[in-house]
Scaffold this active site. Structure first.
Site, mmCIF file in Angstrom:
data_model
loop_
_atom_site.group_PDB
_atom_site.id
_atom_site.type_symbol
_atom_site.label_atom_id
_atom_site.label_comp_id
_atom_site.label_asym_id
_atom_site.label_seq_id
_atom_site.Cartn_x
_atom_site.Cartn_y
_atom_site.Cartn_z
ATOM 1 N N ARG A 156 0.801 -1.213 0.000
ATOM 2 C CA ARG A 156 0.000 0.000 0.000
ATOM 3 C C ARG A 156 0.844 1.278 0.000
ATOM 4 N NH1 ARG A 156 -2.673 -4.039 2.198
ATOM 5 N NH2 ARG A 156 -0.648 -4.364 3.147
ATOM 6 N N THR A 157 1.821 1.351 0.887
ATOM 7 C CA THR A 157 2.548 2.611 1.058
ATOM 8 C C THR A 157 3.334 2.963 -0.207
ATOM 9 O OG1 THR A 157 2.715 2.116 3.393
ATOM 10 C CG2 THR A 157 4.154 3.846 2.575
ATOM 11 N N LYS A 211 23.339 -2.405 6.577
ATOM 12 C CA LYS A 211 22.473 -1.253 6.824
ATOM 13 C C LYS A 211 23.150 0.119 6.899
ATOM 14 C CE LYS A 211 18.619 -3.865 8.348
ATOM 15 N NZ LYS A 211 18.182 -4.732 9.398
ATOM 16 N N ARG A 219 11.588 3.778 3.382
ATOM 17 C CA ARG A 219 11.174 2.780 4.380
ATOM 18 C C ARG A 219 12.410 1.954 4.710
ATOM 19 N NH1 ARG A 219 5.993 -1.033 4.342
ATOM 20 N NH2 ARG A 219 5.160 0.941 5.114
ATOM 21 N N HIS A 245 5.528 5.849 11.511
ATOM 22 C CA HIS A 245 5.018 5.725 10.134
ATOM 23 C C HIS A 245 4.012 6.881 9.983
ATOM 24 C CE1 HIS A 245 3.669 4.229 6.408
ATOM 25 N NE2 HIS A 245 3.326 2.996 6.724
HETATM 26 N N1 ASP Z 1 2.192 -1.762 6.871
HETATM 27 C C1 ASP Z 1 2.420 -1.325 8.227
HETATM 28 C C2 ASP Z 1 3.889 -0.984 8.444
HETATM 29 O O1 ASP Z 1 4.669 -1.033 7.522
HETATM 30 C C3 ASP Z 1 1.907 -2.269 9.250
HETATM 31 C C4 ASP Z 1 2.463 -3.669 9.196
HETATM 32 O O2 ASP Z 1 3.408 -3.960 8.483
HETATM 33 O O3 ASP Z 1 1.917 -4.496 9.928
HETATM 34 O O4 ASP Z 1 4.256 -0.648 9.544
#
Ligand code: ASP
Length: 304
Positions: free
Chosen positions: A51-52, A79, A101, A129
């Site tokens: 999604r993100t 890292k 991310r 986030h």
């Molecule tokens: N998509 C969200 C995150 O990246 C929640 C999850 O991964 O559970 O933090």
């Protein structure tokens, strides 16, 4: 846009108001491709995302930016060193907006110190986030008309959740009452200091709440067995119709995704159109990210 912690209510309200206008624009099928024309947006993802990443890409494209996606497999990353090397490379390419991310808490802040681009934290370790909390707030505000004085229960693996942390900061700043509900092994020891009430029992934690926000068990961040079996976890902490009955009769259900059905949430609840806001959260995600890109690029434009 590195974290919600430290933001003031008028800043949050301004972002949500602007995002609201992007909801309408998106629903009308129009775009605003002049706004970020000639700007470069790089999506730098060191951790998986559906999604993100997609919504930042869509948001950038709908505003006319040139969008580049860089997926970096965690397994091949050394890292600290790689992040700084990558920062140097991206800086040399004159990137305007950098979405990152990363599995390490603080990675986005570190990157922001090393590059000229505006940096947006799309999730750093267990820290924050911020755009997820903004999209959750927009979703709630559109349904309930406000955030103030609502009671929100954030349930499950709070210990490993950056979504929980960002939401706690945003919701308490905006005057909502926040509860965290989950087993003691999945609760950060100092969480009550963030101004939330702590519950270890779903029945009591959900009593009379307006919003139930469920979290995934983040097994990838667990270094030891913190929960018994998934079946056992679901029995005590999974949200099903029976447990939801303790919340207000019109309480709404949220989940940031990805969902693990039958572990933290039952399909009957997740897919109930009368109660579940999960799809709407995804739609709000695009609008919120358009608003964030818009605001940050205004600052970048001033520096031209
Ligand atoms: N998509 C969200 C995150 O990246 C929640 C999850 O991964 O559970 O933090």
């Amino acid at each position: 846009m590195l974290q919600i912690e430290g933001m003031y209510p008028p800043q949050i309200t301004a972002m949500l108001d602007l995002a609201e206008s992007y909801v309408l624009l998106n629903r009308s099928g129009k775009t605003q491709r002049d706004l970020l024309r000639g700007r470069t947006l790089i999506n730098l993802f060191f951790e998986d995302s559906t999604r993100t990443r997609t919504s930042f890409e869509l948001a950038g494209k709908r505003l006319g930016a040139d969008v580049v996606n860089m997926g970096v497999s965690t397994s091949s990353v050394n890292k600290g060193e790689t992040l700084l090397d990558t920062a140097g490379t991206l800086n040399a390419m004159q990137t305007d907006l950098l979405v990152i991310r990363h599995g390490e808490s603080g990675a986005a802040n570190l990157l922001a110190q090393k590059v000229d681009a505006a940096v947006i934290n799309a999730g750093d370790g267990t820290h924050e986030h911020p755009t997820q909390a903004l999209l959750d707030a927009l979703t709630i505000r559109r349904r309930r008309g406000r955030l103030e004085a609502l009671t929100v229960a954030i349930c499950g693996d709070v210990l490993h959740s950056r979504v929980a942390r960002s939401n706690i900061h945003l919701l308490t700043t905006m005057g909502a009452r926040v509860r965290v509900v989950g087993p003691p092994t999945l609760m950060p020891s100092e969480v009550a200091r963030l101004g939330v009430e702590v519950f270890h029992d779903m029945k009591r934690g959900l009593a009379d709440v307006d919003i139930v926000m469920m979290l995934r068990l983040q097994r990838e961040r667990m270094t030891r067995g913190l929960v018994p079996s998934e079946r056992e976890y679901f029995r005590f902490f999974g949200l099903d119709a029976e447990k939801l009955r303790h919340a207000k009769p019109d309480a709404l259900v949220m989940h940031p995704g990805p969902m693990n059905r039958g572990v933290e949430i039952d399909s009957a609840v997740a897919d109930d159109p009368a109660r579940s806001l999960i799809r709407e959260q995804v739609e709000m995600g695009v609008a919120v990210r358009m608003a964030v890109l818009d605001i940050l690029s205004r600052r970048a434009r001033r520096n031209d």
